[in-house]
Design a protein around this motif. Structure first.
Motif, PDB file in Angstrom:
ATOM      1  N   GLN A  12       0.844  -1.202   0.000  1.00 38.69           N
ATOM      2  CA  GLN A  12       0.000   0.000   0.000  1.00 38.69           C
ATOM      3  C   GLN A  12       0.871   1.242   0.000  1.00 38.69           C
ATOM      4  N   GLU A  13       0.330   2.305  -0.574  1.00 34.88           N
ATOM      5  CA  GLU A  13       0.990   3.605  -0.563  1.00 34.88           C
ATOM      6  C   GLU A  13      -0.006   4.622  -0.044  1.00 34.88           C
ATOM      7  N   VAL A  14       0.343   5.300   1.040  1.00 34.04           N
ATOM      8  CA  VAL A  14      -0.581   6.244   1.674  1.00 34.04           C
ATOM      9  C   VAL A  14       0.144   7.536   2.003  1.00 34.04           C
ATOM     10  N   THR A  15      -0.637   8.556   2.331  1.00 33.10           N
ATOM     11  CA  THR A  15      -0.108   9.832   2.798  1.00 33.10           C
ATOM     12  C   THR A  15      -0.015   9.812   4.316  1.00 33.10           C
ATOM     13  N   TYR A  16       1.029  10.479   4.827  1.00 32.02           N
ATOM     14  CA  TYR A  16       1.208  10.553   6.270  1.00 32.02           C
ATOM     15  C   TYR A  16      -0.086  11.000   6.951  1.00 32.02           C
ATOM     16  N   GLY A  17      -0.476  10.280   8.008  1.00 35.19           N
ATOM     17  CA  GLY A  17      -1.697  10.598   8.735  1.00 35.19           C
ATOM     18  C   GLY A  17      -2.871   9.719   8.357  1.00 35.19           C
ATOM     19  N   THR A  18      -2.726   8.900   7.297  1.00 31.21           N
ATOM     20  CA  THR A  18      -3.774   7.978   6.881  1.00 31.21           C
ATOM     21  C   THR A  18      -3.373   6.568   7.296  1.00 31.21           C
ATOM     22  N   PRO A  19      -4.219   5.854   8.046  1.00 33.75           N
ATOM     23  CA  PRO A  19      -3.817   4.520   8.517  1.00 33.75           C
ATOM     24  C   PRO A  19      -3.612   3.532   7.381  1.00 33.75           C
ATOM     25  N   ILE A  20      -2.637   2.637   7.584  1.00 32.22           N
ATOM     26  CA  ILE A  20      -2.534   1.459   6.722  1.00 32.22           C
ATOM     27  C   ILE A  20      -3.667   0.517   7.109  1.00 32.22           C
ATOM     28  N   ASP A  21      -4.434   0.068   6.143  1.00 32.47           N
ATOM     29  CA  ASP A  21      -5.601  -0.757   6.422  1.00 32.47           C
ATOM     30  C   ASP A  21      -5.232  -2.232   6.268  1.00 32.47           C
ATOM     31  N   LEU A  22      -5.288  -2.961   7.375  1.00 34.03           N
ATOM     32  CA  LEU A  22      -4.945  -4.374   7.337  1.00 34.03           C
ATOM     33  C   LEU A  22      -6.149  -5.263   7.076  1.00 34.03           C
ATOM     34  N   ASP A  23      -7.320  -4.681   6.878  1.00 30.10           N
ATOM     35  CA  ASP A  23      -8.481  -5.508   6.555  1.00 30.10           C
ATOM     36  C   ASP A  23      -8.301  -6.231   5.222  1.00 30.10           C
TER      37      ASP A  23
END
Length: 255
Positions: A12-23
């Motif tokens: 996954q690639e996200v912006t700082y402050g957005t949780p990594i979603d393990l679902d």
């Protein structure tokens, strides 16, 4: 009992402050109770990561993080499977082998507006600064400013020149703002006449020097602005016109 396995480990690639979603990560437990009577099966995620600044919220299967360098991070997932019999006693416990989950944290672009930009001289500091709308939690962006903190009256341009928090990046536009400290306005309260050093209202020739000055209102911070005069000292009888004006050095005041 077979050890559980973890699959669907897509990066996954996200912006700082957005949780990594393990679902999106799936678990196959493959476990069965040996006696088969009234047993229930539960599992918990066990997390670790190669950076100590990462926080976890297990119950939501989310990863929250505190650092961002636009780099790859590896999250190590384990799944603990617990089988409990009808008496509530654990009859089996197994843990998966490590599975690695890659993710990228991109820096968050700051969003902000500028604070108040119109002031009047008070003899104290006036500050213009950014008002943020997208900081994460209690973060401090650590902005570095130029010409955003002034005392004297004048027109200025405040500029954001950098920041110290590596989780954030500056936008391409809006990094400067024009702002002003207006001159403090003075008013003449009254004209004061002295003769021989004493205040008087009786302007009759007596051989002593008459001096005409003004009492002003509006000065701030205990200051006494310098006033220049023309024709304000006379000894002889006559009719005169006195002119009072601010000294050229008094750039923070105006009549």
């Amino acid at each position: 009992m077979d050890a559980p396995t973890i699959s669907n480990l897509n990066s996954q690639e996200v912006t700082y402050g957005t949780p990594i979603d393990l679902d999106v990560v799936s678990l196959t437990h493959g476990a069965q109770a040996e006696n088969g009577y009234g047993a229930t099966l539960t599992y918990d995620w066990l997390y670790s990561v190669d950076d100590s600044a990462v926080d976890f919220v297990d119950e939501d299967k989310h990863v929250l993080y505190n650092v961002a360098e636009s780099n790859n991070y590896k999250l190590v997932l384990n799944a603990e499977v617990i089988i409990v019999d009808y008496l509530g006693e654990t009859i089996a416990l197994t843990t998966s082998t490590n599975s690695t989950y890659d993710f990228v944290i991109n820096k968050r672009t700051l969003e902000f507006s500028w604070s108040e930009t119109d002031f009047t001289y008070t003899g104290e500091n006036h500050v213009v600064e950014a008002v943020f709308t997208n900081l994460v939690g209690t973060d401090d962006a650590g902005l570095v400013y130029e010409d955003n903190n002034k005392v004297n009256a004048g027109e200025y341009t405040a500029t954001i020149t950098g920041l110290t928090n590596d989780n954030y990046t500056l936008p391409a536009e809006g990094l400067s703002v024009d702002w002003v400290i207006a001159k403090q306005e003075l008013t003449i309260d009254k004209w004061v006449v002295t003769n021989g050093g004493a205040t008087t209202d009786d302007l009759i020739y007596n051989g002593n020097e008459y001096v005409v000055t003004v009492a002003i209102l509006g000065a701030v911070n205990g200051e006494t602005p310098t006033i220049d005069y023309q024709n304000n000292t006379k000894t002889v009888a006559g009719s005169f016109e006195v002119t009072a004006s601010l000294n050229a050095s008094e750039s923070n005041y105006t009549f």
